[in-house]
Scaffold this active site. Structure first.
Site, PDB file in Angstrom:
ATOM      1  N   SER A 111       0.685  -0.579  -0.006  1.00  0.00           N
ATOM      2  CA  SER A 111      -0.328  -0.230  -0.018  1.00  0.00           C
ATOM      3  C   SER A 111       1.519   1.275  -0.237  1.00  0.00           C
ATOM      4  O   SER A 111       1.839   1.781   0.976  1.00  0.00           O
ATOM      5  CB  SER A 111      -0.456   0.298   1.287  1.00  0.00           C
ATOM      6  OG  SER A 111      -1.934   1.319   1.617  1.00  0.00           O
ATOM      7  N   TYR A 144      -3.071   6.242  -4.129  1.00  0.00           N
ATOM      8  CA  TYR A 144      -3.255   6.829  -4.188  1.00  0.00           C
ATOM      9  C   TYR A 144      -3.065   8.116  -4.947  1.00  0.00           C
ATOM     10  O   TYR A 144      -2.216   8.623  -5.074  1.00  0.00           O
ATOM     11  CB  TYR A 144      -4.176   6.825  -2.569  1.00  0.00           C
ATOM     12  CG  TYR A 144      -4.744   5.755  -1.914  1.00  0.00           C
ATOM     13  CD1 TYR A 144      -5.947   5.741  -2.650  1.00  0.00           C
ATOM     14  CD2 TYR A 144      -4.487   5.444  -0.901  1.00  0.00           C
ATOM     15  CE1 TYR A 144      -6.773   4.632  -2.362  1.00  0.00           C
ATOM     16  CE2 TYR A 144      -5.281   4.062  -0.851  1.00  0.00           C
ATOM     17  CZ  TYR A 144      -6.465   4.148  -0.455  1.00  0.00           C
ATOM     18  OH  TYR A 144      -7.155   2.998  -0.097  1.00  0.00           O
ATOM     19  N   THR A 158      -5.356   2.862  -7.086  1.00  0.00           N
ATOM     20  CA  THR A 158      -7.121   1.996  -6.779  1.00  0.00           C
ATOM     21  C   THR A 158      -7.522   3.189  -6.985  1.00  0.00           C
ATOM     22  O   THR A 158      -7.438   4.746  -6.955  1.00  0.00           O
ATOM     23  CB  THR A 158      -6.735   2.418  -5.006  1.00  0.00           C
ATOM     24  OG1 THR A 158      -5.579   1.991  -5.204  1.00  0.00           O
ATOM     25  CG2 THR A 158      -7.831   2.192  -4.494  1.00  0.00           C
ATOM     26  N   LYS A 173      -6.708  -0.692  -9.572  1.00  0.00           N
ATOM     27  CA  LYS A 173      -7.897  -1.431  -8.880  1.00  0.00           C
ATOM     28  C   LYS A 173      -9.138  -0.943  -8.847  1.00  0.00           C
ATOM     29  O   LYS A 173      -9.508   0.469  -7.720  1.00  0.00           O
ATOM     30  CB  LYS A 173      -6.848  -1.474  -8.189  1.00  0.00           C
ATOM     31  CG  LYS A 173      -7.233  -2.280  -6.073  1.00  0.00           C
ATOM     32  CD  LYS A 173      -6.233  -2.244  -5.577  1.00  0.00           C
ATOM     33  CE  LYS A 173      -6.711  -2.668  -3.934  1.00  0.00           C
ATOM     34  NZ  LYS A 173      -7.976  -2.426  -3.132  1.00  0.00           N
ATOM     35  N   SER A 219     -12.732  -5.494  -8.067  1.00  0.00           N
ATOM     36  CA  SER A 219     -12.551  -5.164  -6.319  1.00  0.00           C
ATOM     37  C   SER A 219     -13.368  -4.481  -5.642  1.00  0.00           C
ATOM     38  O   SER A 219     -13.652  -3.597  -6.941  1.00  0.00           O
ATOM     39  CB  SER A 219     -11.256  -4.560  -5.826  1.00  0.00           C
ATOM     40  OG  SER A 219     -11.096  -3.693  -4.590  1.00  0.00           O
ATOM     41  N   HIS A 237     -13.221  -3.265  -2.954  1.00  0.00           N
ATOM     42  CA  HIS A 237     -12.075  -2.678  -1.732  1.00  0.00           C
ATOM     43  C   HIS A 237     -12.797  -3.342  -0.479  1.00  0.00           C
ATOM     44  O   HIS A 237     -12.403  -3.273   0.599  1.00  0.00           O
ATOM     45  CB  HIS A 237     -12.607  -1.271  -1.609  1.00  0.00           C
ATOM     46  CG  HIS A 237     -11.198  -0.839  -0.819  1.00  0.00           C
ATOM     47  ND1 HIS A 237     -10.107   0.684  -2.003  1.00  0.00           N
ATOM     48  CD2 HIS A 237     -10.509  -0.255   0.116  1.00  0.00           C
ATOM     49  CE1 HIS A 237      -9.680   1.292  -1.459  1.00  0.00           C
ATOM     50  NE2 HIS A 237      -8.980   0.159  -0.234  1.00  0.00           N
ATOM     51  N   ARG A 245     -15.569  -1.814   2.537  1.00  0.00           N
ATOM     52  CA  ARG A 245     -15.519  -0.727   2.306  1.00  0.00           C
ATOM     53  C   ARG A 245     -15.231   0.826   1.916  1.00  0.00           C
ATOM     54  O   ARG A 245     -15.137   1.145   2.956  1.00  0.00           O
ATOM     55  CB  ARG A 245     -13.559  -0.961   2.784  1.00  0.00           C
ATOM     56  CG  ARG A 245     -13.287  -2.258   3.283  1.00  0.00           C
ATOM     57  CD  ARG A 245     -11.508  -2.750   3.470  1.00  0.00           C
ATOM     58  NE  ARG A 245     -10.555  -1.514   4.639  1.00  0.00           N
ATOM     59  CZ  ARG A 245     -10.548  -2.140   5.623  1.00  0.00           C
ATOM     60  NH1 ARG A 245     -11.592  -2.573   6.182  1.00  0.00           N
ATOM     61  NH2 ARG A 245     -10.250  -0.992   6.713  1.00  0.00           N
ATOM     62  N   ASP A 260      -9.824  -9.531  -6.123  1.00  0.00           N
ATOM     63  CA  ASP A 260      -9.897  -9.607  -4.672  1.00  0.00           C
ATOM     64  C   ASP A 260     -11.154  -9.118  -4.151  1.00  0.00           C
ATOM     65  O   ASP A 260     -12.420  -8.758  -5.009  1.00  0.00           O
ATOM     66  CB  ASP A 260      -8.677  -8.823  -4.296  1.00  0.00           C
ATOM     67  CG  ASP A 260      -9.455  -7.507  -3.570  1.00  0.00           C
ATOM     68  OD1 ASP A 260     -10.588  -6.990  -3.968  1.00  0.00           O
ATOM     69  OD2 ASP A 260      -8.224  -6.256  -3.887  1.00  0.00           O
TER      70      ASP A 260
HETATM   71  C1  FNR Z   1      -7.657  -2.222   2.531  1.00  0.00           C
HETATM   72  N1  FNR Z   1      -8.010  -2.377   0.665  1.00  0.00           N
HETATM   73  C2  FNR Z   1      -7.062  -1.141   0.095  1.00  0.00           C
HETATM   74  N2  FNR Z   1      -6.655  -1.153  -0.092  1.00  0.00           N
HETATM   75  C3  FNR Z   1      -6.138  -0.478  -1.050  1.00  0.00           C
HETATM   76  O1  FNR Z   1      -6.270  -0.101  -2.547  1.00  0.00           O
HETATM   77  N3  FNR Z   1      -4.789   0.526  -0.422  1.00  0.00           N
HETATM   78  C4  FNR Z   1      -4.856   0.550   0.624  1.00  0.00           C
HETATM   79  O2  FNR Z   1      -4.135   0.752   1.606  1.00  0.00           O
HETATM   80  C5  FNR Z   1      -5.803  -0.470   0.989  1.00  0.00           C
HETATM   81  N4  FNR Z   1      -5.952  -0.668   2.786  1.00  0.00           N
HETATM   82  C6  FNR Z   1      -6.537  -1.751   3.607  1.00  0.00           C
HETATM   83  C7  FNR Z   1      -6.538  -1.883   4.821  1.00  0.00           C
HETATM   84  C8  FNR Z   1      -7.557  -2.635   5.152  1.00  0.00           C
HETATM   85  C9  FNR Z   1      -7.369  -2.882   6.843  1.00  0.00           C
HETATM   86  C10 FNR Z   1      -7.441  -3.623   4.241  1.00  0.00           C
HETATM   87  C11 FNR Z   1      -8.545  -4.601   5.348  1.00  0.00           C
HETATM   88  C12 FNR Z   1      -8.135  -3.194   3.228  1.00  0.00           C
HETATM   89  C13 FNR Z   1      -8.624  -3.189   0.224  1.00  0.00           C
HETATM   90  C14 FNR Z   1      -7.918  -4.137  -0.098  1.00  0.00           C
HETATM   91  O3  FNR Z   1      -6.512  -4.300  -0.658  1.00  0.00           O
HETATM   92  C15 FNR Z   1      -7.708  -4.835  -0.950  1.00  0.00           C
HETATM   93  O4  FNR Z   1      -9.402  -4.631  -1.990  1.00  0.00           O
HETATM   94  C16 FNR Z   1      -9.422  -6.204   0.436  1.00  0.00           C
HETATM   95  O5  FNR Z   1      -8.747  -5.477   1.395  1.00  0.00           O
HETATM   96  C17 FNR Z   1      -9.920  -7.254  -0.257  1.00  0.00           C
HETATM   97  O6  FNR Z   1     -11.042  -8.212   0.492  1.00  0.00           O
HETATM   98  P1  FNR Z   1     -10.821  -9.272   1.309  1.00  0.00           P
HETATM   99  O7  FNR Z   1      -9.275 -10.026   1.222  1.00  0.00           O
HETATM  100  O8  FNR Z   1      -9.875  -8.281   2.851  1.00  0.00           O
HETATM  101  O9  FNR Z   1     -12.246  -9.716   2.110  1.00  0.00           O
END
Ligand code: FNR
Length: 346
Positions: free
Chosen positions: A109, A132, A158, A221, A243, A245, A248, A276
């Site tokens: 990240s 980002y 992203t 992404k 994805s 995310h 989230r 993902d």
């Molecule tokens: C993320 N994700 C994420 N994505 C990204 O592009 N930059 C980031 O800094 C972050 N930070 C982040 C923190 C935490 C704690 C989580 C759980 C997720 C999203 C991540 O790349 C990914 O898309 C998801 O976590 C995939 O889903 P699963 O495997 O957690 O179900």
């Protein structure tokens, strides 16, 4: 029931919770809104049935493949996630060691707690950097140049975060923990000042700009539709990461695995497609590959592994998934990755 030694990723989740600060736990497991997409990511995998073939010689199973031309031990990668330093002292360096030991690729990240240089220094597997976009272009260029110089092999931009998703569960507790700094942004003001609109907006014009700003392959992404996949291919990106995310960002969007088929069809082999969101079992990897993914990425379970046993725990999470995939390939009559095709799922 004893969960030690952990046999699967759910065991790691259960073991990790009491070891993590409650605010960090809330941050990791949170979904946006009502958590509908977060749940869908799992449910959608479970709705897909496998059509196995029998009487195939599966005495040797080969999970090796390549991601953007780099050889890896299995079609499993570490997804980009921030704040590993809130979970494990060695932070993203532990995660990178786990990926390298497993022979797998990792996406760091841009918000990591260790610099991209420090992560690259211990990474022995392929390393990509997630980005980002900063509104401040010279800063973005500087970070891209650092990633290139450190040996990163691709940039994953992203595109699903023009506003940060509201993860209410985490909003309630985030003030109770002293979060480690984002190391790549060490010379910058707090994130609220870096992204004054409360998110990292990017447009298609920015994708064109990014092409001129880096020599590295570019992946987008957070793509969820055939329409956007077609635009991505028109712009010549090397990859798309399907994805939401991890549920989230926008709650209510479709599960990643449900978005995958139309994106694979739209890309029509012109770029690599990754996925993902909700991958928790070897059979999930098998299903995603059958539907056209080059590889899957794992988010939260790697963090549970870090919490349980640092680099060794993160490695074990990856190794469990690889072993489950090996077993699923044998039981479905698919001895190599190339044998996994669309006819494998219904
Ligand atoms: C993320 N994700 C994420 N994505 C990204 O592009 N930059 C980031 O800094 C972050 N930070 C982040 C923190 C935490 C704690 C989580 C759980 C997720 C999203 C991540 O790349 C990914 O898309 C998801 O976590 C995939 O889903 P699963 O495997 O957690 O179900």
């Amino acid at each position: 029931m004893s969960l030690s030694p952990p046999l699967n990723l759910a065991d790691y989740e259960a073991l990790a919770q009491p070891l993590m600060h409650p605010a960090v736990w809330d941050y990791v497991v949170a979904g946006a809104g009502d958590g509908i997409t977060l749940a869908e990511n799992r449910l959608a995998f479970d709705r897909i049935a496998i059509r196995p073939r029998m009487l195939v010689d599966v005495s040797r199973i080969d999970t090796t493949t390549s991601v953007l031309g780099a050889s890896v031990a299995a079609p499993i990668m570490i997804a980009s996630s921030g704040q590993h330093g809130a979970i494990c002292a060695e932070a993203e360096c532990a995660t990178a060691k786990a990926a390298g030991r497993a022979g797998l690729a990792m996406v760091a990240s841009s918000g990591s707690n260790r610099t991209i240089e420090d992560i690259a220094a211990v990474a022995t597997g392929p390393l990509w950097m997630q980005l980002y976009l900063f509104p401040d272009r010279p800063r973005t260029v500087a970070l891209l140049q650092r990633a290139e110089a450190a040996g990163c092999r691709a940039i994953a931009l992203t595109v699903d975060s023009p506003r940060w998703g509201r993860k209410e569960r985490s909003l309630r507790t985030e003030d109770q923990f002293n979060w480690p700094a984002q190391a790549n942004l060490a010379d910058l003001p707090p994130a609220t000042a870096v992204w004054p609109d409360g998110g990292a907006p990017a447009t298609w014009a920015d994708v064109d700009w990014l092409r001129g700003a880096t020599r590295l392959p570019i992946l987008l992404k957070g793509i969820l539709t055939a329409e956007d996949a077609a635009l991505a291919v028109e712009r010549g990106v090397e990859g798309v990461i399907v994805s939401n995310h991890g549920g989230r960002q926008l709650d209510g969007v479709l599960a990643s695995i449900d978005a995958l088929p139309e994106i694979v069809a739209a890309a029509d082999g012109r770029c690599e497609i990754y996925l993902d969101g909700g991958v928790r079992r070897g059979v999930d990897v098998l299903k995603a590959l059958a539907l056209g993914a080059r590889a899957v990425m794992i988010g939260r379970p790697v963090l549970w592994g870090l919490a349980v046993d640092g680099a060794a725990g993160a490695f074990d999470v990856l190794d469990i998934l690889r072993r489950e995939l090996t077993s699923a390939m044998a039981l479905s009559g698919r001895p190599t990755i190339a044998d996994i095709d669309r006819s494998l799922v219904r």
